[in-house]
Design a protein around this motif. Sequence first.
Motif, PDB file in Angstrom:
ATOM      1  N   UNK A  62     107.407  25.202 -70.679  1.00 14.49           N
ATOM      2  CA  UNK A  62     108.406  25.983 -69.961  1.00 14.49           C
ATOM      3  C   UNK A  62     108.194  27.480 -70.150  1.00 14.49           C
ATOM      4  N   UNK A  63     107.931  27.900 -71.384  1.00 16.66           N
ATOM      5  CA  UNK A  63     107.907  29.338 -71.669  1.00 16.66           C
ATOM      6  C   UNK A  63     106.517  29.958 -71.665  1.00 16.66           C
ATOM      7  N   UNK A  78     109.818  22.813 -62.819  1.00 13.38           N
ATOM      8  CA  UNK A  78     109.062  22.504 -64.037  1.00 13.38           C
ATOM      9  C   UNK A  78     108.502  21.087 -63.949  1.00 13.38           C
ATOM     10  N   UNK A  79     107.429  20.771 -64.693  1.00 20.73           N
ATOM     11  CA  UNK A  79     106.811  19.452 -64.616  1.00 20.73           C
ATOM     12  C   UNK A  79     107.790  18.321 -64.922  1.00 20.73           C
ATOM     13  N   UNK A  80     107.524  17.163 -64.333  1.00 22.76           N
ATOM     14  CA  UNK A  80     108.439  16.032 -64.423  1.00 22.76           C
ATOM     15  C   UNK A  80     108.718  15.621 -65.870  1.00 22.76           C
ATOM     16  N   UNK A  81     107.719  15.686 -66.736  1.00 28.44           N
ATOM     17  CA  UNK A  81     107.903  15.261 -68.114  1.00 28.44           C
ATOM     18  C   UNK A  81     108.908  16.132 -68.865  1.00 28.44           C
ATOM     19  N   UNK A 115     102.562  17.528 -62.697  1.00 24.53           N
ATOM     20  CA  UNK A 115     102.906  16.810 -63.934  1.00 24.53           C
ATOM     21  C   UNK A 115     101.885  17.042 -65.032  1.00 24.53           C
ATOM     22  N   UNK A 116     102.355  17.060 -66.271  1.00 24.17           N
ATOM     23  CA  UNK A 116     101.445  17.221 -67.410  1.00 24.17           C
ATOM     24  C   UNK A 116     100.485  16.061 -67.491  1.00 24.17           C
TER      25      UNK A 116
END
Length: 491
Positions: A276-277, A405-408, A481-482
């Motif tokens: 996120x950051x 932000x990515x789904x995970x 996604x990651x």
Amino acid sequence: MGEDVHGTAEARTVTTRVPTRLDRLPWSRWHWMIVVGLGTVWILDGLEVTIVGSIASRLSQEGSGLAITDAQVTGVGAALYVAGACSGALFFGGLTDRYGRKKLFLVTLSVYLAATALTALSFSAWWFFLFRFLTGFGIGGEYAAINSAIDELIPSKYRGRVDLIINGSYWLGAMGGALLSVLALDTRLFALDIGWRLAFGLGVVLGLVILLVRRHVPESPRWMLIHGRSEDAERLVGEVEDRVEREIGHSLPQARGKMTVHQRGPVGFGEIARTVFRAYPRRATLGFALFIGQAFLYNAITFGFGSILVRFFDVPTGSTGYYFAVIALGNFFGPLLLGRFFDTWGRRPMIAGTYILSGLLLFGTAAVFDAGLLNATTMTLCWCVVLFFASAGASSAYLTVSEIFPMETRAMAIAFFYALGTAAGGITGPLVFAGLTESGIVSDAVLAFSIGAALMLVAGLVAVFFAVAAEGRSLEDIATPLSAVNDESPA
């Protein structure tokens, strides 16, 4: 339309069209079931907050069955509800990403139901405070679990307007809570120690109805896809497609575009924070600005609402509820009428526009109020216009952090920014605005409005540069996604 699987059962690489198959679905009765089952929780939140504010004076009366003061209800009780919401969002947000959307949105609603029912049975102040905290704990968890599930189940074409309207439905609950409190507190109908308990009891009844519908809402196929349940995801999407085809009377078009993911275990908090950051710093700044801006604007108005009408316009205390209903209506109509433009005109112009316009309008309201040109009716109408745009902007804050932000990390990102905004609104906001709006000095109230307006303007300017053009795009396209194989994250 099936999947290609490579590798071992423990660590498989899966190529699938599940996301594009979900996004190309037309609107159907199945989607309405999702909206009713998941989205109505915001009505409960609005109902809860408004009821407590409306019955505070009744709880402190002799004969209410509860030894508590007005200040304790609106001060300690409200602060504990906010603390519970922040804690619940963070606690359940991590669990939602780890164990799935469905398990958690059933658990969080159950926590809310049990805590609300036990609040209605309060016999002392400590009992009331404890279960206000736990009610907030359940509601906070709902925000993370529900927003993530809705965004992952609603087609990309409709995601913006649906998310905004659902978040804006809080104000329907607020209006309902205000009207319910008038009825429940009528001593001609209910005894002093019964009416307020029935008001909480209605929240339990509504929650039980929602729980019955929610039992039929499925797990997010997107979540299942990366957590070793790709066969279940394929089967579920196939069943939904069959239902939709029967409803529309013809076959669906072929889904285009595949995604390859490497199925993995749960994502830890460290990886979430880094993602996120560190990977998305501009988006994190955007989420921070949007939530802080809307939190302070709403506190600038709502903390001064009653006292300004009473102190400056001689409105009787018992009549302020009618003015509140008008403001609540404006809050609901904003997302309802403007929501579709977030999907057509686009996220960036609509997010920036609603924030900047509401900030400018609040500055204008402060100026004409300072000049003595308003009465109670025109002041309320000014607030109503400001909040028409601000409510759409505030709802778009929840939409933004749930899709960029990515789904995970989705549920935890929602939880973090929600907790941040709730803390700002429920802790910092009262400290800043309570004294200003209750002083009886016009310039103090003008300062409160100006602070809220300035922060909305700043957030709108941040959106001009940092907002993501997410309209009509797959969640996987907005934030890779990651777990994705051989792909790069968007800027």
